[in-house]
Write an enzyme that holds these catalytic residues in place. Structure first.
Site, PDB file in Angstrom:
ATOM      1  N   CYS A  78       0.850  -1.197   0.000  1.00 31.30           N
ATOM      2  CA  CYS A  78       0.000   0.000   0.000  1.00 31.30           C
ATOM      3  C   CYS A  78       0.884   1.246   0.000  1.00 31.30           C
ATOM      4  O   CYS A  78       0.846   2.036  -0.927  1.00 31.30           O
ATOM      5  CB  CYS A  78      -0.923  -0.012   1.214  1.00 31.30           C
TER       6      CYS A  78
ATOM      7  N   ARG B  40      -0.544   3.841  -2.742  1.00 35.54           N
ATOM      8  CA  ARG B  40      -1.541   3.582  -3.788  1.00 35.54           C
ATOM      9  C   ARG B  40      -2.955   3.562  -3.225  1.00 35.54           C
ATOM     10  O   ARG B  40      -3.927   3.865  -3.923  1.00 35.54           O
ATOM     11  CB  ARG B  40      -1.254   2.250  -4.494  1.00 35.54           C
ATOM     12  N   SER B  41      -3.093   3.207  -1.929  1.00 41.13           N
ATOM     13  CA  SER B  41      -4.410   2.990  -1.340  1.00 41.13           C
ATOM     14  C   SER B  41      -4.303   3.131   0.167  1.00 41.13           C
ATOM     15  O   SER B  41      -3.292   2.730   0.758  1.00 41.13           O
ATOM     16  CB  SER B  41      -4.890   1.578  -1.703  1.00 41.13           C
TER      17      SER B  41
ATOM     18  N   ASP C  92      -6.870   2.925   3.853  1.00 38.99           N
ATOM     19  CA  ASP C  92      -8.027   2.884   4.729  1.00 38.99           C
ATOM     20  C   ASP C  92      -7.824   4.026   5.734  1.00 38.99           C
ATOM     21  O   ASP C  92      -7.029   3.910   6.661  1.00 38.99           O
ATOM     22  CB  ASP C  92      -8.068   1.519   5.416  1.00 38.99           C
TER      23      ASP C  92
ATOM     24  N   HIS D 123      -9.706   6.338   1.037  1.00 41.11           N
ATOM     25  CA  HIS D 123     -11.086   5.874   1.173  1.00 41.11           C
ATOM     26  C   HIS D 123     -11.493   5.617   2.622  1.00 41.11           C
ATOM     27  O   HIS D 123     -10.668   5.334   3.484  1.00 41.11           O
ATOM     28  CB  HIS D 123     -11.306   4.593   0.353  1.00 41.11           C
TER      29      HIS D 123
END
Length: 282
Positions: free
Chosen positions: A157, A183-184, A186, A224
């Site tokens: 990540c 990249r991502s 939580d 996100h």
């Protein structure tokens, strides 16, 4: 009040009010009951933290700073991909029966490459370059190795660090800055955890090469909030905010490979109550 709190609240509000949903789309993560884990997301969240002003720890709830540091040491100092070398249990869901998470994170940092100066792994090369050519624009680590992705139990990540040196005060030490590319993320479960981890990494590396830790620039491609996290986030960002804690390192440690979590000094860390039982999508 803590600038990290302000950045976090603004980011969460922006995602909830202006983000797009993945509901009904084909998504990989699942909740423990097997249902798809949908998100509200924003593309391209960017945050800048100046460690010369304050340490970027949330005060809305406590971030476990020593555990965050231990994971960073696991990756960049111990260069391990086995959870048996890690004190926390955050990677347990992605480990096999031997404790391995595959050719991920620390495994990649420990891979040797040949240079004119000799054979070095990624972290050794960073430390060498900062000592010998600090103004190089090529001081980077990356764990996103395409040839090994199929053998990673989870794609990285937070996948790359770019170190960049700037001039400090005239006659004073140089300033070390860091760009963390992700990249991502939580946002509820991992945002401040990652921010604090890489702030500590920046502090350790800077102290090891005789520099001052400067700015941490955090770039998230897919920021996100999971659907089941939205009510938790809405409550969290309404909480009282407190001044940032004072966080420092044992000044006697000047070798990156000698740091332990005992060398992290945290003072004045006042926070709101911990958020317990956050569901984690896997």
């Amino acid at each position: 009040m803590s600038r990290a709190d302000q950045i976090f609240c603004d980011m969460c509000t922006d995602i909830i009010e202006h983000g797009t949903t993945t509901e009904g789309e084909l998504v990989r993560p699942r909740w423990e009951d097997g249902t798809p884990a949908y998100t509200i997301k924003k593309f391209g969240a960017v945050a800048r933290y100046d460690l010369r002003e304050e340490f970027p720890a949330l005060t809305l709830r406590r971030t476990a700073l020593k555990s965050a540091m231990d994971e960073v040491l696991w990756i960049y100092q111990r260069k391990s991909n086995n959870i048996h070398d890690l004190k926390s249990h955050i990677w347990d869901a992605w480990a096999d029966e031997t404790g391995s998470i595959g050719k991920a994170y620390g495994y990649q940092i420990g891979q040797m490459s040949h240079y004119p100066q000799g054979d070095m792994d990624q972290m050794d090369k960073v430390l060498y370059d900062l000592e010998h050519t600090p103004f190089s624009r090529r001081i980077i680590t990356s764990t996103y190795t395409f040839a090994d992705l199929s053998e990673m139990n989870l794609y990285p990540c937070a996948y790359s660090c770019t170190y960049n040196v700037t001039q400090g005060e005239p006659g004073g030490p140089l300033v070390l800055n860091l760009v963390l590319n992700q990249r991502s993320q939580d946002i509820l479960a991992a945002n401040n955890w990652n921010v604090c981890q890489y702030a500590i990494l920046l502090m350790m590396v800077a102290q090891s090469v005789g520099m001052v830790p400067g700015e941490l620039l955090h770039v998230i491609a897919d920021a996100h909030i999971y659907d089941r996290h939205v009510p938790i986030v809405k409550e969290l960002i309404t909480r009282e905010q407190f001044p940032a804690p004072h966080v420092s390192l044992n000044p006697e440690v000047t070798n990156f490979y000698d740091f332990t979590t005992d060398d992290l000094i945290v003072e004045g860390y006042k926070t709101g109550p911990q958020v317990k039982g956050i569901p984690i999508a896997v």
